[in-house]
Design an enzyme around this catalytic site. Structure first.
Site, PDB file in Angstrom:
ATOM      1  N   ASP A 233     -28.019 -33.820 103.390  1.00 22.52           N
ATOM      2  CA  ASP A 233     -27.232 -32.939 104.281  1.00 22.52           C
ATOM      3  C   ASP A 233     -25.774 -32.873 103.853  1.00 22.52           C
ATOM      4  O   ASP A 233     -25.196 -31.785 103.754  1.00 22.52           O
ATOM      5  CB  ASP A 233     -27.399 -33.305 105.774  1.00 22.52           C
ATOM      6  CG  ASP A 233     -26.952 -34.694 106.190  1.00 22.52           C
ATOM      7  OD1 ASP A 233     -26.703 -35.546 105.294  1.00 22.52           O
ATOM      8  OD2 ASP A 233     -26.864 -34.947 107.407  1.00 22.52           O
TER       9      ASP A 233
ATOM     10  N   SER B   7     -31.822 -41.393 115.628  1.00 21.71           N
ATOM     11  CA  SER B   7     -30.643 -40.653 116.103  1.00 21.71           C
ATOM     12  C   SER B   7     -30.369 -40.808 117.585  1.00 21.71           C
ATOM     13  O   SER B   7     -30.086 -39.837 118.297  1.00 21.71           O
ATOM     14  CB  SER B   7     -30.767 -39.161 115.756  1.00 21.71           C
ATOM     15  OG  SER B   7     -30.810 -39.018 114.385  1.00 21.71           O
ATOM     16  N   SER B   8     -30.433 -42.056 118.050  1.00 25.24           N
ATOM     17  CA  SER B   8     -30.071 -42.294 119.449  1.00 25.24           C
ATOM     18  C   SER B   8     -28.614 -41.918 119.684  1.00 25.24           C
ATOM     19  O   SER B   8     -28.274 -41.402 120.759  1.00 25.24           O
ATOM     20  CB  SER B   8     -30.314 -43.756 119.827  1.00 25.24           C
ATOM     21  OG  SER B   8     -29.574 -44.601 118.985  1.00 25.24           O
TER      22      SER B   8
ATOM     23  N   HIS C 114     -30.418 -37.926 102.784  1.00 22.70           N
ATOM     24  CA  HIS C 114     -29.187 -37.975 101.982  1.00 22.70           C
ATOM     25  C   HIS C 114     -29.002 -36.684 101.195  1.00 22.70           C
ATOM     26  O   HIS C 114     -28.511 -36.704 100.064  1.00 22.70           O
ATOM     27  CB  HIS C 114     -29.181 -39.217 101.079  1.00 22.70           C
ATOM     28  CG  HIS C 114     -29.055 -40.479 101.877  1.00 22.70           C
ATOM     29  ND1 HIS C 114     -27.849 -40.933 102.357  1.00 22.70           N
ATOM     30  CD2 HIS C 114     -29.993 -41.349 102.322  1.00 22.70           C
ATOM     31  CE1 HIS C 114     -28.044 -42.047 103.053  1.00 22.70           C
ATOM     32  NE2 HIS C 114     -29.341 -42.319 103.048  1.00 22.70           N
TER      33      HIS C 114
ATOM     34  N   GLY D 187     -33.042 -45.372 113.408  1.00 18.09           N
ATOM     35  CA  GLY D 187     -32.992 -44.187 112.562  1.00 18.09           C
ATOM     36  C   GLY D 187     -33.592 -42.978 113.247  1.00 18.09           C
ATOM     37  O   GLY D 187     -33.997 -42.028 112.582  1.00 18.09           O
TER      38      GLY D 187
ATOM     39  N   GLY E  81     -30.881 -48.069 116.886  1.00 16.75           N
ATOM     40  CA  GLY E  81     -30.971 -48.825 115.628  1.00 16.75           C
ATOM     41  C   GLY E  81     -32.256 -48.600 114.856  1.00 16.75           C
ATOM     42  O   GLY E  81     -32.661 -49.435 114.051  1.00 16.75           O
TER      43      GLY E  81
ATOM     44  N   ASP F 266     -28.510 -34.817 112.215  1.00 18.03           N
ATOM     45  CA  ASP F 266     -29.042 -35.391 113.450  1.00 18.03           C
ATOM     46  C   ASP F 266     -28.634 -34.558 114.663  1.00 18.03           C
ATOM     47  O   ASP F 266     -29.458 -34.239 115.524  1.00 18.03           O
ATOM     48  CB  ASP F 266     -28.542 -36.831 113.620  1.00 18.03           C
ATOM     49  CG  ASP F 266     -28.791 -37.664 112.374  1.00 18.03           C
ATOM     50  OD1 ASP F 266     -29.603 -37.238 111.530  1.00 18.03           O
ATOM     51  OD2 ASP F 266     -28.158 -38.723 112.236  1.00 18.03           O
TER      52      ASP F 266
HETATM   53  C1  GLA Z   1     -28.014 -40.426 108.889  1.00 15.39           C
HETATM   54  C2  GLA Z   1     -26.894 -39.392 108.989  1.00 15.39           C
HETATM   55  C3  GLA Z   1     -27.399 -38.008 108.600  1.00 15.39           C
HETATM   56  C4  GLA Z   1     -28.109 -38.042 107.249  1.00 15.39           C
HETATM   57  C5  GLA Z   1     -29.140 -39.182 107.198  1.00 15.39           C
HETATM   58  C6  GLA Z   1     -29.734 -39.331 105.830  1.00 15.39           C
HETATM   59  O1  GLA Z   1     -29.010 -40.145 109.835  1.00 15.39           O
HETATM   60  O2  GLA Z   1     -26.384 -39.335 110.295  1.00 15.39           O
HETATM   61  O3  GLA Z   1     -26.335 -37.098 108.577  1.00 15.39           O
HETATM   62  O4  GLA Z   1     -27.194 -38.129 106.189  1.00 15.39           O
HETATM   63  O5  GLA Z   1     -28.562 -40.409 107.577  1.00 15.39           O
HETATM   64  O6  GLA Z   1     -30.481 -38.215 105.500  1.00 15.39           O
END
Ligand code: GLA
Length: 338
Positions: free
Chosen positions: A22, A107-108, A20, A105, A103, A149
């Site tokens: 970026d 970044s699929s 949190h 975290g 699902g 991501d």
């Molecule tokens: C998700 C968002 C990212 C980032 C993270 C938290 O993965 O896609 O841009 O904000 O949450 O760091």
């Protein structure tokens, strides 16, 4: 119809520290991982048709697709977002294979967007590709997510984590010490980003920046002047997290894994207490992993609200747990004239 045969691959990512931050112009240290999505097929026609080895229904997207967020089945919204942003001259028929668990975290969705954009013929700079895929993600999901991501999936480097500065999107590659293992463990609760408080958190951070200026290098004394206690806590997370990211990068470079691990644990506490994006399952998992001999540190990774914990440890300390991931190279595409 060009008929070019194309194969594009894009990795998922795990964020070692800096969550949190970026969308607040801050700092983070993610790495691309050796779980990835491959889109392979043939260019041509006027639709993008993709079968997925992990989804029962295919995606069938017209090149003039309207609102990607209404496309069915839901997984097709991400390729539809890419089509809407890229507006490729020709379609594509192919298959999606992925080892990135959805699902979690990891970044699929970013891996899917980047692989689809390359398969459909994106040409240009890494940052432009990341921006395009970020817009695709936002349009597909309705969540105002940042660019971490997608940029990580594109810029990943084997054996390295990436220190990303989100004010200018500069990436510094940090070699990972040889004697480190990165392990990702699922908390058991799927991450519910779209329905979650992500947008609310982002608004809180923006409210803080409107009052005291960009949070990137604000001193704690400025944060203390924020009147709203919730906005103050959110801002305190961002400001202290940026400081932890800097210290973590130094510790990693120096091979000081004990210090790096301690910073991860502090990051988790800040995400739990000040940013309030943890869950009881994530907290319990971090506590259990950190209490395991040979583990240097652990924290929730990504947006939170469920999903995974990332730990760094001595080789073998977490044998049998989760995914043991290696830092991998960023996305690539090969085009055969057909
Ligand atoms: C998700 C968002 C990212 C980032 C993270 C938290 O993965 O896609 O841009 O904000 O949450 O760091």
């Amino acid at each position: 119809m060009s008929g070019q045969v194309v194969s594009a691959r894009a990795p998922g990512r795990v964020n070692l520290i800096g969550d949190h931050t970026d969308y607040a112009g801050g700092l983070a240290v993610p790495m691309a991982i050796d779980l990835e999505t491959v889109v392979a097929g043939r260019r041509g026609g006027d639709r993008v048709r993709l079968r997925s080895t992990s989804e029962p229904e295919p995606a069938d997207i017209p090149l003039d697709v309207g609102d990607p967020s209404t496309v069915e089945p839901p997984w097709a919204r991400y390729p539809a977002g890419v089509v809407a942003e890229l507006r490729p001259a020709e379609g594509f028929t192919g298959e999606v294979r992925s080892t990135v668990p959805p699902g979690s975290g990891l970044s699929s969705s970013a891996a899917l967007e980047v692989a689809v954009a390359l398969a459909l013929g994106f040409e240009g700079e890494a940052v432009s590709l990341a921006r395009l895929c970020q817009r695709a993600e936002q349009r597909a999901s309705g969540v105002p997510s940042g660019i971490m991501d997608q940029l990580t999936s594109i810029r990943g480097r084997a054996g390295h984590a990436l220190l990303i500065d989100f004010t200018n999107l500069e990436v510094v590659e940090i070699p990972l010490p040889r004697d480190i293992e990165v392990v990702v463990v699922h908390s058991g609760r799927p991450r519910a980003l779209a329905s979650s408080a992500y947008a609310e958190r982002r608004r809180d951070v923006e409210a803080a920046a409107n009052e005291i200026g960009p949070l990137r290098d604000r001193p704690a004394s400025d944060v203390d002047t924020l009147v709203d206690p919730v906005v103050r806590r959110r801002a305190r997370h961002v400001v202290t997290e940026n400081a932890r990211v800097r210290a973590f990068s130094e510790a990693l470079r120096d091979g000081d894994l004990v210090h790096a691990g301690a910073l991860m644990v502090e990051s988790h506490a800040s995400l739990r207490d000040d940013f309030e994006v943890s869950t009881p399952e994530l907290d319990a998992l971090v506590a259990r992993l950190v209490a395991t001999p040979g583990v240097f540190g652990a924290r929730l990774t990504g947006a939170g609200f469920g999903g995974c914990v990332v730990a760094i440890c001595e080789p073998g300390a977490l044998a049998g747990e989760g995914w043991h991931v290696r830092a991998s190279d960023g996305a690539t595409v090969t085009v055969d004239p057909g």
